[in-house]
Scaffold this motif. Structure first.
Motif, mmCIF file in Angstrom:
data_model
loop_
_atom_site.group_PDB
_atom_site.id
_atom_site.type_symbol
_atom_site.label_atom_id
_atom_site.label_comp_id
_atom_site.label_asym_id
_atom_site.label_seq_id
_atom_site.Cartn_x
_atom_site.Cartn_y
_atom_site.Cartn_z
ATOM 1 N N ALA A 1 0.808 -1.051 -0.400
ATOM 2 C CA ALA A 1 0.097 0.182 -0.408
ATOM 3 C C ALA A 1 0.773 1.156 -0.015
ATOM 4 O O ALA A 1 0.688 2.506 -0.513
ATOM 5 C CB ALA A 1 -1.222 -0.386 1.436
ATOM 6 N N ALA A 2 2.027 1.116 0.992
ATOM 7 C CA ALA A 2 2.757 2.299 1.085
ATOM 8 C C ALA A 2 3.498 3.081 -0.239
ATOM 9 O O ALA A 2 3.601 4.051 -1.111
ATOM 10 C CB ALA A 2 4.141 2.389 1.977
ATOM 11 N N ALA A 3 4.261 1.723 -1.114
ATOM 12 C CA ALA A 3 4.372 1.244 -2.086
ATOM 13 C C ALA A 3 3.310 2.295 -3.394
ATOM 14 O O ALA A 3 3.458 3.447 -4.591
ATOM 15 C CB ALA A 3 5.522 0.596 -2.878
ATOM 16 N N HIS B 1 1.155 3.600 -3.148
ATOM 17 C CA HIS B 1 0.514 5.657 -2.656
ATOM 18 C C HIS B 1 1.754 5.910 -3.691
ATOM 19 O O HIS B 1 1.237 7.137 -3.990
ATOM 20 C CB HIS B 1 0.691 5.429 -1.122
ATOM 21 C CG HIS B 1 -0.437 6.881 -0.908
ATOM 22 N ND1 HIS B 1 -1.255 7.238 -1.427
ATOM 23 C CD2 HIS B 1 0.996 8.069 -0.353
ATOM 24 C CE1 HIS B 1 -1.757 8.345 -0.820
ATOM 25 N NE2 HIS B 1 -0.659 9.021 0.176
#
Lengths: 224, 182
Positions: A69-71, A73
């Motif tokens: 999710a971080a990547a 986003h």
């Protein structure tokens, strides 16, 4: 030394921080004072219980999911900064994250633009997260949620419209809607924001499916 | 040190994960203490990780990452809690501590049941403390942060923290005593 004087020292004693004369005086007092012995035991018991309070294990795929999710986003942000000009939506597998930019002062999106769709398993309660991005602070905006027949808000059984007033911050504002799926069909949820004579209606499709949604452990994309 | 202030490059997802992953479990434990249920705790940690992703360079330069991350998590929690309170629609069910409690193999069935009930009541009242009291007890009494670390996290003097901790425990005891649990 009186029992009343002990409160702070008892805590420091339990922290292992009480030293010197204060330590000696307290220990001497405790050995002879039944009331302080009981008090010490109670405090010990509470601290021990707090330490033992259980924490359920993390979802097995949490680590993979969170870094993905971080990547994702990170890439989206980069894309948004380069190409994004107005209104859009983003949905992670499972939960919806609906982002609307500068909601009050932009034109409606082109009608051809498909509505984002969130799947919910029948009888499941699922949190659908909407993010409203406002160009400025809005005081006492009227928020209304109109629900399709296939879902209801958990805690508001049978209610098709829920309205209330809310202040919105400048920037992104999260609204989490716990929705319970009632009927196996597709319906459209409308979120209406009204402020200062201006109205914006936002829509999202909710598809209720019979079987459990695969990938249901997925959570929303980031809010910022 | 080179690259500390660089923007994320191609290899940064891996570097970022290497830096943050060792703290994930701890962050989740803290988040669970703050939120009281797994779903919200996982959401909170995910939101934090996503927020921090573009700040890899800053993170890499932090000497003591654990308290730094705890502080970031705390402020994110407070910020989100404030937003949620404005909405009448946030309904979250807490995980049942009675079901989560690890059984003590030496305990009789009656003792085990009594312990589960006690932990259940404790969780119930703990969840009803103010954000300040709950987070303080979570960090100090449950997760073992010491007062100087907490002084950094909350940006308040140790003496003030001592008083707040004392008040937090007293409040919790008061609630437990009121319903006859303690």
């Amino acid at each position: 030394m009186t029992c009343k004087d002990n409160t702070g020292d008892l805590e420091e004693y339990l922290d292992g921080k009480l030293e010197g004369e204060r330590y000696t005086i307290l220990v001497q007092h405790i050995t002879t004072c039944v009331s302080c012995q009981a008090e010490l035991q109670k405090r010990q018991k509470l601290r021990q219980a707090l330490k033992e309070m259980p924490v359920p294990p993390l979802s097995p795929d949490f680590s993979r999911r969170v870094f993905m999710a971080a990547a994702q986003h990170g890439r989206k942000e980069l894309h948004r900064r380069s190409f994004y000009t107005g209104f859009g939506s983003a949905i992670a597998a499972g939960l919806a994250l609906w982002m609307v930019t500068a909601v009050w002062f932009q034109e409606e999106p082109p009608p051809a633009q498909p509505l984002p769709t969130v799947s919910i398993a029948l009888d499941e309660v699922r949190k659908v997260k909407l993010v409203f991005t406002s160009a400025r602070e809005l005081h006492q905006a009227k928020v209304s949620i109109r629900l399709p027949d296939n879902v209801e808000l958990a805690g508001f059984p049978g209610q098709r419209v829920v309205s209330w007033e809310a202040d919105l911050d400048q920037g992104k504002n999260l609204l989490a809607l716990p929705l319970r799926a009632l009927q196996q069909q597709v319906g459209t949820l409308e979120a209406q924001i009204e402020h200062d004579g201006k109205i914006k209606i936002l829509r999202i499709n909710l598809a209720v499916e019979k079987s459990p949604i695969t990938g249901s452990s997925e959570r929303s994309l980031p809010l910022v | 040190m080179s690259g500390i202030f660089s923007f994320p490059g191609k290899s940064d997802p891996q570097r970022f994960a290497q830096l943050v992953e060792p703290h994930l479990q701890h962050l989740y434990r803290l988040a669970f203490r703050f939120c009281g249920n797994r779903a919200d705790a996982e959401d909170l940690v995910q939101d934090l990780v996503v927020k921090l992703y573009p700040r890899y360079g800053e993170l890499a330069a932090v000497e003591m990452l654990r308290p730094w991350l705890a502080r970031a998590l705390y402020y994110l929690y407070i910020d989100q809690a404030r937003r949620y309170r404005r909405s009448p629609l946030e309904i979250v069910e807490a995980d049942d501590p009675q079901l989560l409690a690890v059984p003590d193999p030496a305990a009789t069935p009656e003792q085990a049941q009594e312990r589960r009930q006690f932990l259940g009541r404790l969780q119930h009242h703990f969840d009803r403390l103010s954000d300040e009291h709950r987070t303080l007890l979570a960090l100090h009494d449950m997760e073992g942060y010491n007062l100087p670390e907490l002084a950094e996290i909350f940006d308040v003097p140790v003496g003030t923290l001592k008083s707040r901790l004392h008040r937090a425990r007293s409040r919790l005891r008061e609630l437990l005593e009121k319903d006859g649990t303690f």
